[in-house]
Write an enzyme that holds these catalytic residues in place. Structure first.
Site, short mmCIF file in Angstrom:
data_model
loop_
_atom_site.label_atom_id
_atom_site.label_comp_id
_atom_site.label_asym_id
_atom_site.label_seq_id
_atom_site.Cartn_x
_atom_site.Cartn_y
_atom_site.Cartn_z
N ASP A 248 26.27 3.10 10.61
CA ASP A 248 26.52 2.62 11.98
C ASP A 248 25.62 3.32 12.99
O ASP A 248 24.99 4.35 12.69
CB ASP A 248 28.00 2.88 12.32
CG ASP A 248 28.61 1.76 13.14
OD1 ASP A 248 27.87 1.13 13.91
OD2 ASP A 248 29.83 1.54 13.01
N ASP B 272 31.37 -7.03 15.86
CA ASP B 272 32.73 -6.49 15.75
C ASP B 272 33.75 -7.57 16.05
O ASP B 272 34.94 -7.37 15.87
CB ASP B 272 32.92 -5.32 16.74
CG ASP B 272 32.41 -4.01 16.14
OD1 ASP B 272 32.12 -3.98 14.94
OD2 ASP B 272 32.31 -3.02 16.89
C1 GLA Z 1 31.61 0.23 15.10
C2 GLA Z 1 31.57 -0.79 13.98
C3 GLA Z 1 32.96 -1.09 13.49
C4 GLA Z 1 33.61 0.18 13.02
C5 GLA Z 1 33.59 1.22 14.13
C6 GLA Z 1 34.08 2.56 13.63
O1 GLA Z 1 32.18 -0.30 16.22
O2 GLA Z 1 30.91 -1.95 14.41
O3 GLA Z 1 32.93 -2.04 12.46
O4 GLA Z 1 32.94 0.65 11.89
O5 GLA Z 1 32.29 1.39 14.65
O6 GLA Z 1 34.09 3.50 14.62
#
Ligand code: GLA
Length: 715
Positions: free
Chosen positions: A449, A516
């Site tokens: 990420d 997300d």
């Molecule tokens: C980001 C990702 C999510 C999740 C969060 C965890 O927002 O896009 O899918 O993994 O971080 O903190």
């Protein structure tokens, strides 16, 4: 006036350059395939009478138009040596064919400004993709400051009509933006330090009359995960030039004597088969570049990702129970998301401390990984290596590792700072931490990420110059090093959802998290835009909850599944708490995905919008096609017009079969015998009819999906 021409051919496109002595080659053509041996015949300058009150020496568009000695358009280079050498011009060109007829390097020299450019151009025979890349070397004995160096300059025809680019934001990626081209310069810039949600590094240019399936269109994409810039500019000879490259922060392009600046690659292509033809070329190009463990893509395993089930509240017993439930519905890879590492109980602390939290996992990750493996699933783990929370052991020990500018406040986003991973000791720390985890456990997958934009990105503990470019190079190097040490591990590129999706990061990664936002209605739009450049098998696409956490909207499980399963399928909900009926339905959808994934992920993808608000996509080929027709809005027609499927073979007959009942709440509003027959063994229909007149559409409620297979019947 005769001239020397350089011609590159692929199956469906051609590039022609003209090489006058002592200059950069002139652009003569980039477009649909010309016959072998076809050339412009005449030198360009001999065919363009000079306009009044112009320079006496005509200056057409070259592969490297430069400012200051007669080119008045956007320059491919903006640079100077302490104010001098601000005007550049190529004085010599040597051509080196790396693959005769399809790939070359133009070695261009400016003997006055003491610069050398190596412009690489390759037109791939199979995919029709033209790659361009430029390197600049400082041959002088003083530093040169480069403000802009185009990775390439492309010509576009004068009837180029619109430019389709992608804007967006967190939870709303790949938002199509269509602008009309005219005499104003069209320009998009991204300075966020990552590919970004807001400004995708690529665009599509249409010509009049082009559609999803027909007509001439052009596309280009910069394979880079940092700052970028692209410009389309009308030129006085009626054509356009299109430049794309890295947006350099002040000082980032400073080159010492003998040093070189290498741009990222541009991946460009044109097609006479409209937007879908263009998409097919991009998909084929990416597929050819992907570096899969073992050299070949395995069937994309069904994921369960723990994020929306638990967020940070990981309790090992619950996680194991979720794994049990996941295995029962057919999940093949279990991914432990954020919350597993030292003191990570919320998003205010712990990034940087990449070892298991001793309270949550007193015996480390071993028991959980073993449990997941014993259930027949692979184990995956979330990391965000480039980040650090001020409240972390790492930051307390090495506060100067965070990107910062001495004398300026630290600017946090999601409570975190960005590590300067171009520092060898920071990269070494991260390698060691992740390597330890991967060596200790059979972890087959990292969700990598990157949850914030870059600010105050100065190198050398805040005392140095801008480090945006160095940061991207360093993350590529770190990923490459980890992949070399652990070749079986796949990596997903996530960045607050889809903030880092590009061909650059995809050299090291195997999946991207598109957004997300898992709301299926939003995802129809997101995956439609995504599909213009990227093939479906790399798109993380999950069946989420109802209501969706990010939008509050609810859709039926069937609709959520029908939207998710065209990508790389996952489940992002707490399957422990589903009732038996829902669990069974979910398992059935997972079985459908497993049965169909080969066809979903290997063939061509056609995408389209049709009358009455329908959005559709078809996967496969003219022999065998899987068609998904999404009805997002209620019908606005008394009778929905049939859907034309021009990719079908007009000389063939097809057996058309509805594979599952219409997916969605309420679903069919009014039955008709044809649709009953479609579900009951199917109906044989004429390919020409389906292509030109169309497939009848059912009458169904909003938020439903009609899924059919069209298979060629042997004569
Ligand atoms: C980001 C990702 C999510 C999740 C969060 C965890 O927002 O896009 O899918 O993994 O971080 O903190």
């Amino acid at each position: 006036m005769t001239a020397e021409f350089l011609t590159l051919h692929s199956r469906h496109s051609t590039v022609v350059l003209e090489c006058p002595p002592g200059e950069a080659p002139l652009w003569r053509y980039w477009g649909p395939r010309l016959p072998d041996g076809s050339t412009p015949g005449q030198a360009l300058r001999g065919t363009r009478p000079l306009p009044s009150f112009m320079l006496d020496f005509d200056q057409p568009l070259t592969v490297l138009p430069t400012f200051g000695v007669g080119w008045f358009g956007q320059s491919a280079l903006l640079a100077h040596r302490a104010g001098r050498d601000f005007a550049q011009a190529i004085t010599q060109c040597t051509v080196e064919w790396t693959t005769p007829g399809s790939a070359l390097v133009l070695r261009l020299t400016d003997a006055v400004a003491q610069l050398r450019f190596d412009v690489s151009m390759a037109l791939d025979a199979a995919t029709d993709v033209l790659t361009l890349q430029t390197s600049l070397t400082n041959l002088g004995d003083a530093d040169i400051d480069v403000q802009w160096l185009a990775a390439g300059t492309l010509p576009l025809p004068g009837d180029a009509a619109t430019v389709r680019s992608y804007a967006g934001q967190h939870n709303h990626e790949f938002l199509l933006q269509t602008d009309t081209l005219g005499r104003n310069q069209w320009r998009r810039e991204n300075r966020r330090g990552r590919t970004s949600h807001d400004c995708f590094p690529g665009a599509v240019v249409t010509t009049p009359g082009s559609t999803e399936h027909t007509g001439l269109v052009f596309g280009a994409h910069l394979a880079w995960s940092g700052n970028h810039q692209q410009t389309i500019e009308w030129l006085h000879d009626g054509q356009y030039q299109w430049q794309m490259g890295e947006w350099l922060a002040p000082g980032e392009g400073r080159l010492g004597p003998g040093n070189s600046l290498h741009t990222p690659e541009i991946i460009a292509t044109c097609s006479t088969e409209g937007l879908n033809g263009l998409a097919a070329n991009f998909h084929a190009a990416l597929r050819a570049r992907m570096a899969w463990p073992g050299g070949e893509m395995r069937p994309r395993p069904v994921h369960l990702n723990t994020w929306e089930a638990f967020y940070f509240d990981l309790v090992p017993g619950d996680v194991m129970a979720l794994a049990d439930a996941a295995a029962k519905v057919g999940v093949e890879r279990f991914v432990l998301d954020d919350g597993w590492f030292h003191r990570r109980h919320h998003d205010r602390a712990a990034l940087g401390d990449w070892w298991p939290d001793a309270d949550k996992f007193p015996h480390g990750l071993g028991p959980l990984v073993a449990h997941v493996n014993a259930l027949g699933m692979e184990f995956g783990l979330w990391v965000e290596p480039e980040m650090v929370n001020p409240d972390s052991e790492l930051f307390r020990t090495y506060p100067d590792w965070a990107l910062q500018i001495a004398g300026r406040p630290l600017i946090t986003a999601r409570n975190q700072l960005v590590l300067d991973i171009s520092r060898p000791e920071a990269a070494e720390y991260l390698f060691a931490k992740i390597d330890t985890l991967l060596a200790a456990h059979p972890i087959r997958y990292l969700k990598w990420d990157h949850n914030r934009d870059l600010t105050t990105a100065a190198l050398a503990g805040g005392m140095g110059s801008a480090g945006y470019r160095a940061q991207v190079q360093a993350v590529y190097a770190l990923m490459a090093r980890l992949r070399a040490a652990h070749p079986a591990v796949e990596i997903e590129s996530c960045s607050g959802g889809g903030g880092r999706i590009d061909f650059g990061i995809l050299r090291y990664t195997h999946r991207v998290w598109g957004s997300d936002c898992i709301d299926a209605m939003s995802r129809v739009q997101i995956q439609h835009g995504f599909g213009q450049f990227f093939p479906p098998e790399i798109l993380g696409s999950h069946i989420g909850t109802a209501p969706a956490h990010t939008t509050g909207r609810s859709q039926s499980l069937a609709f959520r599944a029908a939207v998710a399963l065209t990508g790389h399928l996952g489940v992002e909900l707490d399957v422990r708490h589903l009732d038996e009926t829902t669990l069974t339905a979910l398992s059935v959808w997972i079985v459908c995905y497993k049965n169909w994934r080969d066809q979903l992920h290997h063939g061509r993808v056609w995408r389209g919008e049709a009358a009455d608000g329908l959005v559709w996509q078809a996967h496969g080929d003219a022999q065998d096609l899987l068609l998904f027709v999404y009805r997002c809005q209620p019908t606005s027609h008394r009778y929905t017009p049939p859907l034309r499927l021009p990719m079908l073979d007009a000389t063939a007959r097809y057996q058309v079969e509805q594979l599952v009942p219409i997916a969605g709440e309420g679903a069919v509003q009014s039955p008709a015998p044809f649709f009953t027959a479609l579900q009951d063994g199917g109906v044989a229909l004429d390919g020409a009819w389906l292509a030109q007149a169309g497939l009848p559409m059912p009458r169904a409620t909003a938020e439903t999906c009609f899924i059919v297979r069209l298979k060629k019947v042997l004569p």
